[in-house]
Design a protein around this motif. Sequence first.
Motif, PDB file in Angstrom:
ATOM      1  N   PRO A 117       0.825  -1.107  -0.125  1.00  0.00           N
ATOM      2  CA  PRO A 117       0.089  -0.141   0.034  1.00  0.00           C
ATOM      3  C   PRO A 117       0.974   1.239  -0.143  1.00  0.00           C
ATOM      4  CG  PRO A 117      -0.596  -1.453   1.647  1.00  0.00           C
ATOM      5  CD  PRO A 117       0.674  -2.038   1.098  1.00  0.00           C
ATOM      6  N   TYR A 180      -5.837   2.936   2.709  1.00  0.00           N
ATOM      7  CA  TYR A 180      -6.980   1.842   2.756  1.00  0.00           C
ATOM      8  C   TYR A 180      -7.194   1.155   1.722  1.00  0.00           C
ATOM      9  CZ  TYR A 180     -11.135  -0.743   3.844  1.00  0.00           C
ATOM     10  OH  TYR A 180     -12.093  -1.899   3.957  1.00  0.00           O
ATOM     11  N   ILE A 181      -7.026  -0.379   1.532  1.00  0.00           N
ATOM     12  CA  ILE A 181      -7.066  -1.061   0.674  1.00  0.00           C
ATOM     13  C   ILE A 181      -8.532  -2.015   0.438  1.00  0.00           C
ATOM     14  CG2 ILE A 181      -6.250  -2.945  -0.972  1.00  0.00           C
ATOM     15  CD1 ILE A 181      -4.503  -0.809  -0.834  1.00  0.00           C
ATOM     16  N   PRO A 182      -9.533  -1.462  -0.232  1.00  0.00           N
ATOM     17  CA  PRO A 182     -10.800  -2.259  -0.305  1.00  0.00           C
ATOM     18  C   PRO A 182     -10.794  -3.511  -0.609  1.00  0.00           C
ATOM     19  CG  PRO A 182     -10.994   0.065  -1.563  1.00  0.00           C
ATOM     20  CD  PRO A 182      -9.360  -0.156  -1.352  1.00  0.00           C
ATOM     21  N   HIS A 183     -11.442  -4.314   0.114  1.00  0.00           N
ATOM     22  CA  HIS A 183     -11.171  -5.926  -0.093  1.00  0.00           C
ATOM     23  C   HIS A 183     -12.559  -6.660   0.152  1.00  0.00           C
ATOM     24  CE1 HIS A 183     -11.163  -6.336   4.165  1.00  0.00           C
ATOM     25  NE2 HIS A 183     -10.318  -5.358   4.366  1.00  0.00           N
ATOM     26  N   ASP A 187      -8.153 -11.715   4.167  1.00  0.00           N
ATOM     27  CA  ASP A 187      -7.004 -11.735   3.882  1.00  0.00           C
ATOM     28  C   ASP A 187      -6.008 -12.930   4.095  1.00  0.00           C
ATOM     29  OD1 ASP A 187      -5.981 -12.265   6.565  1.00  0.00           O
ATOM     30  OD2 ASP A 187      -4.969 -10.388   6.583  1.00  0.00           O
ATOM     31  N   TRP A 208     -13.151  -4.557   9.210  1.00  0.00           N
ATOM     32  CA  TRP A 208     -12.227  -4.740   8.174  1.00  0.00           C
ATOM     33  C   TRP A 208     -10.786  -5.232   8.550  1.00  0.00           C
ATOM     34  CZ3 TRP A 208      -7.650  -1.774   9.281  1.00  0.00           C
ATOM     35  CH2 TRP A 208      -7.748  -0.888  10.340  1.00  0.00           C
ATOM     36  N   LEU A 248      -3.262  -9.153   1.409  1.00  0.00           N
ATOM     37  CA  LEU A 248      -4.283  -8.569   1.213  1.00  0.00           C
ATOM     38  C   LEU A 248      -4.773  -8.679  -0.374  1.00  0.00           C
ATOM     39  CD1 LEU A 248      -6.966  -7.415   2.592  1.00  0.00           C
ATOM     40  CD2 LEU A 248      -6.027  -5.268   2.058  1.00  0.00           C
ATOM     41  N   ASP A 250      -6.991  -7.488  -3.066  1.00  0.00           N
ATOM     42  CA  ASP A 250      -8.036  -6.200  -3.386  1.00  0.00           C
ATOM     43  C   ASP A 250      -9.168  -6.676  -4.207  1.00  0.00           C
ATOM     44  OD1 ASP A 250      -7.066  -5.843  -5.987  1.00  0.00           O
ATOM     45  OD2 ASP A 250      -6.511  -3.902  -5.734  1.00  0.00           O
ATOM     46  N   LYS A 251     -10.165  -5.616  -4.369  1.00  0.00           N
ATOM     47  CA  LYS A 251     -11.102  -6.235  -5.218  1.00  0.00           C
ATOM     48  C   LYS A 251     -11.114  -6.149  -6.632  1.00  0.00           C
ATOM     49  CE  LYS A 251     -14.818  -4.512  -1.976  1.00  0.00           C
ATOM     50  NZ  LYS A 251     -16.130  -3.754  -2.002  1.00  0.00           N
ATOM     51  N   ASN A 252      -9.843  -5.800  -7.150  1.00  0.00           N
ATOM     52  CA  ASN A 252      -9.292  -5.693  -8.607  1.00  0.00           C
ATOM     53  C   ASN A 252      -8.294  -7.000  -8.623  1.00  0.00           C
ATOM     54  OD1 ASN A 252     -10.806  -3.322  -9.386  1.00  0.00           O
ATOM     55  ND2 ASN A 252      -9.089  -2.287  -8.397  1.00  0.00           N
ATOM     56  N   ASP A 255      -2.446  -8.575  -5.426  1.00  0.00           N
ATOM     57  CA  ASP A 255      -2.275  -8.913  -4.073  1.00  0.00           C
ATOM     58  C   ASP A 255      -1.167  -7.987  -3.376  1.00  0.00           C
ATOM     59  OD1 ASP A 255      -3.849 -11.345  -4.140  1.00  0.00           O
ATOM     60  OD2 ASP A 255      -2.197 -12.424  -5.312  1.00  0.00           O
TER      61      ASP A 255
END
Length: 306
Positions: A117, A180-183, A187, A208, A248, A250-252, A255
């Motif tokens: 991040p 903050y990494i949307p997930h 993890d 979260w 973690l 993410d939503k895309n 890693d």
Amino acid sequence: MRLAVLAASDSWYLNDLQRAAGSRHEVVGVAFDRLTSCLDSHGRRVAADGLALNEFDAVMVRTMPPGSLEQVVFRMDALGTLADAGVVVINPPRAIETAVDKYLASAKLHAAGLLTPRTLACQSLTDALAGFHALGGDVVVKPLFGGEGRGIVRVNDESLAWRVFSTLAQLRCVLYLQEYIPHNGFDLRLLVLGEQVFAMRRVNPADWRTNVSRGARAEPLFPSWELIETARRAAAAIGAPFAGVDILPDKNGRDFVLEVNGVPGWKALSATLQVDIAALLLDYVEGLIRPRIDPLAKLDKGVRTG
């Protein structure tokens, strides 16, 4: 094998290592605050509660209790003294120093080309507020030292950011901010033990934060080759042959490597995977000390099998 474990007397991990050792190895618990070091005509010696740690085959760090700057520096120096004397120290002192310092660890991971991040470390309210906006107005604030999710807070409101950053600045803390990494509510924890890698998914739809100590549910994970290589690279960047790597997704589908724990636990992982991590860890440490105990073992093996 004689193994000294720096741990609290009631440590579950110390008890688990002693269980796994049985009568094959001697596993003794010692406390960090009982470390002493003597420099005299007999050389450099480190002891704890009357036990000469130089006479052990290996020393394992199983906890990193809080202390003053002087105490922490002395503890690392004592471990360095043991390593210099030929005692196997797990993890190596420099790896522990790196892993407990979130900024230094992040810098090492970033330098190794791993996806991490966006991060800002600073010392003033003004710089922290500027960083808050630069990181998108949604950040995770972490203590520079610490683990298991303690002291971590997500800040996505400017007035809250001002209060949090102001308090930390007044306490003369280093302000450590990560975007903050949307997930997707989970993890991955990968445990690196030499060449072996064990993994689990930590799921927490109610928070979260995905630490098991914070209520996350652990599930077995069969990691891809790419995840295994990422974990190995992260552990190598820190210099830790035994490490817990937090990744973690993410939503895309990217890693992110969040942290590398240089004093990793295995309680949840052992239960989740039904694997005796303590026994494997003892085998690994024994493999490290064997060349020191029997320097001709490798040559002798080559003669017998050649």
